[in-house]
Scaffold this motif. Structure first.
Motif, mmCIF file in Angstrom:
data_model
loop_
_atom_site.group_PDB
_atom_site.id
_atom_site.type_symbol
_atom_site.label_atom_id
_atom_site.label_comp_id
_atom_site.label_asym_id
_atom_site.label_seq_id
_atom_site.Cartn_x
_atom_site.Cartn_y
_atom_site.Cartn_z
ATOM 1 N N ASP A 1 0.712 -1.091 -0.118
ATOM 2 C CA ASP A 1 -0.032 -0.166 0.036
ATOM 3 C C ASP A 1 0.875 1.303 0.048
ATOM 4 O OD1 ASP A 1 -3.148 0.486 0.949
ATOM 5 O OD2 ASP A 1 -1.710 2.133 1.246
ATOM 6 N N PRO A 2 0.438 2.264 -0.728
ATOM 7 C CA PRO A 2 1.221 3.420 -0.766
ATOM 8 C C PRO A 2 1.501 4.140 0.479
ATOM 9 C CG PRO A 2 -0.231 3.404 -2.738
ATOM 10 C CD PRO A 2 -0.473 2.159 -1.737
ATOM 11 N N LYS A 3 0.435 4.270 1.379
ATOM 12 C CA LYS A 3 0.248 4.948 2.438
ATOM 13 C C LYS A 3 -0.689 3.952 3.615
ATOM 14 C CE LYS A 3 0.589 9.631 0.569
ATOM 15 N NZ LYS A 3 0.167 10.961 0.542
ATOM 16 N N PRO A 4 0.053 2.759 3.859
ATOM 17 C CA PRO A 4 -0.712 1.984 4.920
ATOM 18 C C PRO A 4 -0.958 2.800 6.343
ATOM 19 C CG PRO A 4 1.530 1.340 4.922
ATOM 20 C CD PRO A 4 1.507 2.434 3.784
ATOM 21 N N GLU B 1 -2.889 5.186 6.937
ATOM 22 C CA GLU B 1 -3.171 6.616 7.001
ATOM 23 C C GLU B 1 -4.320 7.130 7.050
ATOM 24 O OE1 GLU B 1 0.004 9.016 5.133
ATOM 25 O OE2 GLU B 1 1.532 7.788 5.727
ATOM 26 N N ILE C 1 4.321 -5.718 5.699
ATOM 27 C CA ILE C 1 3.491 -4.581 4.988
ATOM 28 C C ILE C 1 4.613 -3.744 4.294
ATOM 29 C CG2 ILE C 1 1.994 -2.637 5.550
ATOM 30 C CD1 ILE C 1 1.058 -4.168 7.889
ATOM 31 N N SER D 1 5.337 -0.469 2.141
ATOM 32 C CA SER D 1 4.976 0.919 1.762
ATOM 33 C C SER D 1 5.416 1.438 0.278
ATOM 34 C CB SER D 1 5.257 2.139 2.642
ATOM 35 O OG SER D 1 4.790 1.794 4.121
ATOM 36 N N ASN D 2 4.429 0.953 -0.657
ATOM 37 C CA ASN D 2 4.926 1.360 -2.002
ATOM 38 C C ASN D 2 3.551 1.162 -2.972
ATOM 39 O OD1 ASN D 2 6.412 1.514 -4.480
ATOM 40 N ND2 ASN D 2 8.048 0.561 -3.370
ATOM 41 N N LYS D 3 3.883 1.652 -3.943
ATOM 42 C CA LYS D 3 2.709 1.579 -5.060
ATOM 43 C C LYS D 3 2.780 0.556 -5.857
ATOM 44 C CE LYS D 3 -0.095 4.429 -8.209
ATOM 45 N NZ LYS D 3 -0.376 5.740 -8.736
#
Length: 417
Positions: free
Chosen positions: A38-41, A43, A223, A225-227
């Motif tokens: 997920d780009p911004k887990p 948030e 997890i 953090s990336n798209k």
């Protein structure tokens, strides 16, 4: 306790909202290795800004014959519960045509039935995940109210009430006086109400999701953090998920990226009519004591929900795509209506907007890709992503385990389009 599976799989789940994390937890129960991307887990996505309701009664599709009659008015009225951005209309038209087709009485009956079946499993599939995440203190069981500002509005809702009852959903009709007994702080401008006594709500959706994410990590999950940019077939048993600056190899992929799932599915080869509803909320810090439970207001299409840190008013639907900026008129509509119902409140001190994945038939996509049997879809839940997260995750786990599904999911397949 983990259940034995035929062969543990390395599964990448794209999207760390409630559906993605619930899917990870169910897969871990079966012994699979999971990685969430997920780009911004954890948030401020839709999983943060929602109305906090576990809406086990929500089998009524957005599109009904009544909605279709109102569409011309919706195009010109920015203060309606459902609004459409004129500039987005050329891109939205194909979706609207499918929406209209799904809004026929015969289709509404079918959709109401299919959603009610899925919803009947929602509690039993979500409860063990909440327990595993030690999240009981974040769940309240005090029912949910839905109010109508006029007797005429209540009469118009009769087909929805009857549809719920035909499919086993418990709903109690309330008089004005009975509503006042349940919520004495509301200004009595309502005419009638519905009470869903078995409904639950979350006192902090983001805190619960974080605890569920921590459970995934505790049980060996990752997890990232990336798209996710795309999914490629590497070999007969291996897929590659391409990220912005790297890639991840796996055996199976689950697309659970909410409103951002369409491009991933299309890249795989499945063209699905997913679009976006922009939702809003305003927060009143420290005002949670004015209501005892979530209260929905039909005239504007939003809920007011008491939470740990205040009162949240969330909802309305704006069809305007993923690139639409915040519309201050929608926030003002919600805030003005709250002040009408609860004039004792001070001005709100927090605002949010986010994007919900919306299918024209109000039904999620759950199942395998039509192009690659190792790619699974779990998105398009609209307003009931939290509610259906547990059963969606369980169904995906059953598919990956090659077990009979708890629910016949043929109606939710990508191939229905």
């Amino acid at each position: 306790m983990k259940e034995a599976c035929l062969k543990p799989q390395d599964v990448v789940i794209i999207g760390a909202g409630f559906v993605g994390v619930a899917t990870a937890m169910w897969l871990q129960k079966s012994g699979h290795k999971v990685t969430l991307i997920d780009p911004k887990p954890f948030e401020e996505g839709a999983y943060f800004g929602n109305a906090c309701t576990i809406a086990t009664y929500a089998n009524i599709p957005v599109g009904t014959p009544s909605t279709i009659k109102q569409i011309p008015k919706l195009l010109f009225n920015p203060n309606s519960p459902l609004s459409i951005d004129w500039s987005y209309l050329p891109w939205l038209t194909p979706w609207l045509l499918r929406f209209a087709w799904a809004s026929r009485p015969s289709q509404v009956e079918k959709i109401g039935h299919q959603l009610s079946v899925l919803l009947s499993h929602s509690h039993s599939a979500l409860a063990p995940l909440i327990e595993a995440a030690n999240g009981h203190d974040l769940v309240a069981t005090n029912g949910t109210l839905y109010l109508y500002g006029s007797e005429a509005g209540f009469v118009k809702a009769k087909p929805d009430i009857d549809l719920r009852r035909r499919h086993g959903i418990s709903v109690t009709e309330l008089t004005k006086a009975e509503v006042g007994d349940l919520e004495p702080h509301l200004k009595p401008i309502y005419a009638r109400g519905l009470f869903f006594e078995n409904a639950q709500h979350l006192l902090s959706p983001l805190d619960l999701l974080k605890r569920m994410g921590e459970s995934v990590i505790t049980n060996g999950g990752k997890i990232i953090s990336n798209k996710a940019l795309g999914i490629d077939r590497v070999s007969a048993n291996e897929l590659k998920v391409q990220l912005q600056d790297s890639s991840v190899l796996c055996n199976k992929v689950v697309v659970a990226a909410g409103a951002w799932s369409k491009s991933l599915a299309q890249q795989v080869g499945d063209k699905l009519p997913l679009d976006t509803e922009q939702g809003y909320h305003v927060m009143y810090q420290g005002a949670q004591q004015v209501l005892n439970r979530p209260v929905g207001w039909a005239d504007v299409g939003f809920y007011m929900t008491p939470m740990n840190d205040g009162l949240r008013a969330a909802g309305t639907v704006e069809l305007a795509g993923l690139n639409n900026p915040t519309n201050p008129r929608r926030l003002k509509l919600i805030a003005d209506t709250v002040k009408t119902l609860l004039p004792q409140l001070k001005d709100h001190d927090g605002e949010w907007t986010g994007f919900r994945p919306s299918m024209p038939d109000s039904m999620p996509v759950i199942g395998q890709s039509s192009k690659d049997a190792d790619i699974y879809y779990a998105f398009g839940h609209g307003h009931i992503g939290v509610t259906l997260s547990g059963i969606t995750g369980k169904l995906i786990s059953e598919l990956i385990d090659d077990k009979p599904c708890s629910v016949d999911i043929s109606a939710f397949a990508a191939q229905r389009f």
